[in-house]
Scaffold this motif. Sequence first.
Motif, PDB file in Angstrom:
ATOM      1  N   GLU A 171       0.881  -1.383   0.013  1.00 32.05           N
ATOM      2  CA  GLU A 171       0.169  -0.043   0.158  1.00 32.05           C
ATOM      3  C   GLU A 171       0.810   1.431   0.157  1.00 32.05           C
ATOM      4  N   SER A 172       2.238   1.028   0.622  1.00 33.70           N
ATOM      5  CA  SER A 172       2.888   2.532   0.723  1.00 33.70           C
ATOM      6  C   SER A 172       3.672   2.468  -0.741  1.00 33.70           C
ATOM      7  N   ARG A 173       3.819   1.530  -1.174  1.00 32.20           N
ATOM      8  CA  ARG A 173       4.487   1.440  -2.709  1.00 32.20           C
ATOM      9  C   ARG A 173       3.562   2.120  -3.660  1.00 32.20           C
ATOM     10  N   ALA A 174       2.202   1.811  -3.538  1.00 29.31           N
ATOM     11  CA  ALA A 174       1.074   2.638  -4.502  1.00 29.31           C
ATOM     12  C   ALA A 174       1.138   4.164  -4.251  1.00 29.31           C
ATOM     13  N   GLN A 175       1.490   4.434  -2.853  1.00 31.58           N
ATOM     14  CA  GLN A 175       1.469   5.911  -2.591  1.00 31.58           C
ATOM     15  C   GLN A 175       2.665   6.680  -3.623  1.00 31.58           C
ATOM     16  N   THR A 176       3.829   5.829  -3.864  1.00 26.58           N
ATOM     17  CA  THR A 176       4.811   6.675  -4.274  1.00 26.58           C
ATOM     18  C   THR A 176       4.341   7.054  -5.955  1.00 26.58           C
ATOM     19  N   GLY A 226      -4.261  13.119  -6.079  1.00 26.93           N
ATOM     20  CA  GLY A 226      -3.714  12.771  -4.776  1.00 26.93           C
ATOM     21  C   GLY A 226      -4.612  11.941  -3.723  1.00 26.93           C
ATOM     22  N   VAL A 227      -5.847  12.024  -4.125  1.00 24.68           N
ATOM     23  CA  VAL A 227      -6.800  11.158  -3.330  1.00 24.68           C
ATOM     24  C   VAL A 227      -6.929   9.840  -4.052  1.00 24.68           C
ATOM     25  N   ILE A 228      -6.598   9.553  -5.270  1.00 22.11           N
ATOM     26  CA  ILE A 228      -6.384   8.282  -5.840  1.00 22.11           C
ATOM     27  C   ILE A 228      -5.206   7.545  -5.618  1.00 22.11           C
ATOM     28  N   PHE A 229      -4.165   8.152  -5.853  1.00 15.16           N
ATOM     29  CA  PHE A 229      -2.937   7.492  -5.412  1.00 15.16           C
ATOM     30  C   PHE A 229      -2.402   7.465  -3.859  1.00 15.16           C
ATOM     31  N   ILE A 230      -3.038   8.287  -3.087  1.00 15.76           N
ATOM     32  CA  ILE A 230      -2.663   8.367  -1.558  1.00 15.76           C
ATOM     33  C   ILE A 230      -3.648   7.552  -0.798  1.00 15.76           C
ATOM     34  N   VAL A 231      -4.908   7.433  -1.280  1.00 14.00           N
ATOM     35  CA  VAL A 231      -5.742   6.727  -0.307  1.00 14.00           C
ATOM     36  C   VAL A 231      -6.666   5.613  -1.085  1.00 14.00           C
ATOM     37  N   TRP A 232      -7.323   5.762  -2.363  1.00 12.24           N
ATOM     38  CA  TRP A 232      -7.932   4.838  -3.122  1.00 12.24           C
ATOM     39  C   TRP A 232      -7.136   3.631  -3.536  1.00 12.24           C
ATOM     40  N   LEU A 233      -6.277   4.000  -4.234  1.00  6.64           N
ATOM     41  CA  LEU A 233      -5.061   2.844  -4.774  1.00  6.64           C
ATOM     42  C   LEU A 233      -4.499   2.182  -3.734  1.00  6.64           C
ATOM     43  N   ARG A 269      -6.768  -6.091 -13.090  1.00  2.00           N
ATOM     44  CA  ARG A 269      -8.333  -5.721 -13.360  1.00  2.00           C
ATOM     45  C   ARG A 269      -8.911  -4.948 -12.060  1.00  2.00           C
ATOM     46  N   PRO A 270      -8.706  -5.291 -10.733  1.00  2.00           N
ATOM     47  CA  PRO A 270      -9.259  -4.501  -9.869  1.00  2.00           C
ATOM     48  C   PRO A 270      -8.774  -3.143  -9.820  1.00  2.00           C
ATOM     49  N   LEU A 271      -7.502  -2.851 -10.235  1.00  2.00           N
ATOM     50  CA  LEU A 271      -7.112  -1.497 -10.150  1.00  2.00           C
ATOM     51  C   LEU A 271      -7.474  -0.878 -11.441  1.00  2.00           C
ATOM     52  N   PRO A 274      -9.359   2.823 -10.702  1.00  2.00           N
ATOM     53  CA  PRO A 274      -8.630   3.845 -10.204  1.00  2.00           C
ATOM     54  C   PRO A 274      -7.605   4.515 -11.115  1.00  2.00           C
ATOM     55  N   LEU A 275      -7.135   3.693 -11.870  1.00  2.00           N
ATOM     56  CA  LEU A 275      -5.895   4.069 -12.942  1.00  2.00           C
ATOM     57  C   LEU A 275      -6.471   4.538 -14.152  1.00  2.00           C
ATOM     58  N   GLY A 276      -7.804   4.128 -14.487  1.00  2.00           N
ATOM     59  CA  GLY A 276      -8.515   4.557 -15.747  1.00  2.00           C
ATOM     60  C   GLY A 276      -8.802   6.019 -15.361  1.00  2.00           C
ATOM     61  N   LEU A 277      -9.468   6.179 -14.123  1.00  2.89           N
ATOM     62  CA  LEU A 277      -9.938   7.675 -13.750  1.00  2.89           C
ATOM     63  C   LEU A 277      -8.755   8.395 -13.809  1.00  2.89           C
TER      64      LEU A 277
END
Length: 313
Positions: A171-176, A226-233, A269-271, A274-277
Amino acid sequence: MHARCPSIDKLLVSLSIASVNVFGFALYRMGYRDAMQGLRIADTLDTCQWTPVWTMLTYVVPTSCIFRVFLAPAMWTDLGERRCCFRGSVPAIAWVAAFCAAFIPLFAVMLQPGILSVHSPQETIADWPEDCLLERPYHGLFQTRTLAMFVCHCIELLWTLRLGMLAKRGESRAQTLAYPMLVAQPLLLVFGPLTFLWRLNGAPCADTVPEYIFVGTASTCAIILGVIFIVWLPRTCKKLAAQRAAVESGDSGSSDRSGRDCSPCQGWRPLGLPLGLCVLVLVLQIAVLEAARSAALGVQPGPPWEACSVDYK
């Protein structure tokens, strides 16, 4: 035992990070060609002492980037998964050496008189070396694009080393993924439309509307991303890791490995949402900013160098 990212996935991540530097180098190449053209026009190409360093960067930066792409996966394995010390990791030492080979001469160019005066066209021209005399707008074209490549190198350094430290925290890697936005977006706003509006100091100007559109659109998109990368993803990654751990352990309630693994180790697929958005937000941002730029009256490429009595080029 948790699943580890295959080498090919780490290589894809490394290529993704390198794309930031590729973009920065493409901008630098444009600025370099503009500077060479400006030196020829001013007949100072043979007298400028900085041209060898500028030219060297056009070869060293891409070569160094290629080496770093292939060294980063091995460095992440040593520092993140095997927990080797830096001195005991040959790939880590080689990666840093390759990075310094490009960053040190780039940093030397950054210290060239006039380059860091990006906030003021007058100071840029006043501080510019006399042996490298240029006509406007070649100072600004080279200056801003060199700064862009410098920022891209800083982003890559932060991103790569941070991923190595977070090898087991998905989850922290995704925030990068937010690092490029968090570093570049504020700089673009501060040295772009905000500086123009600040110099305007409330004076009436037809170009204030496009500038406010720039600021509002970029800020809104930055908040959404920021919401997508830091929270949702990160939450999605954590949920995926928990599901994978439960399947591997045979216990649907087990989630002790939550957050250790995330895509690209697992399915995309589950990502997709958020990535499409993210892609949609970026496309809309580019479209709105381009429309605002086209609507500007004075803030346009080429002379005059002022808009609403503000020197901005």
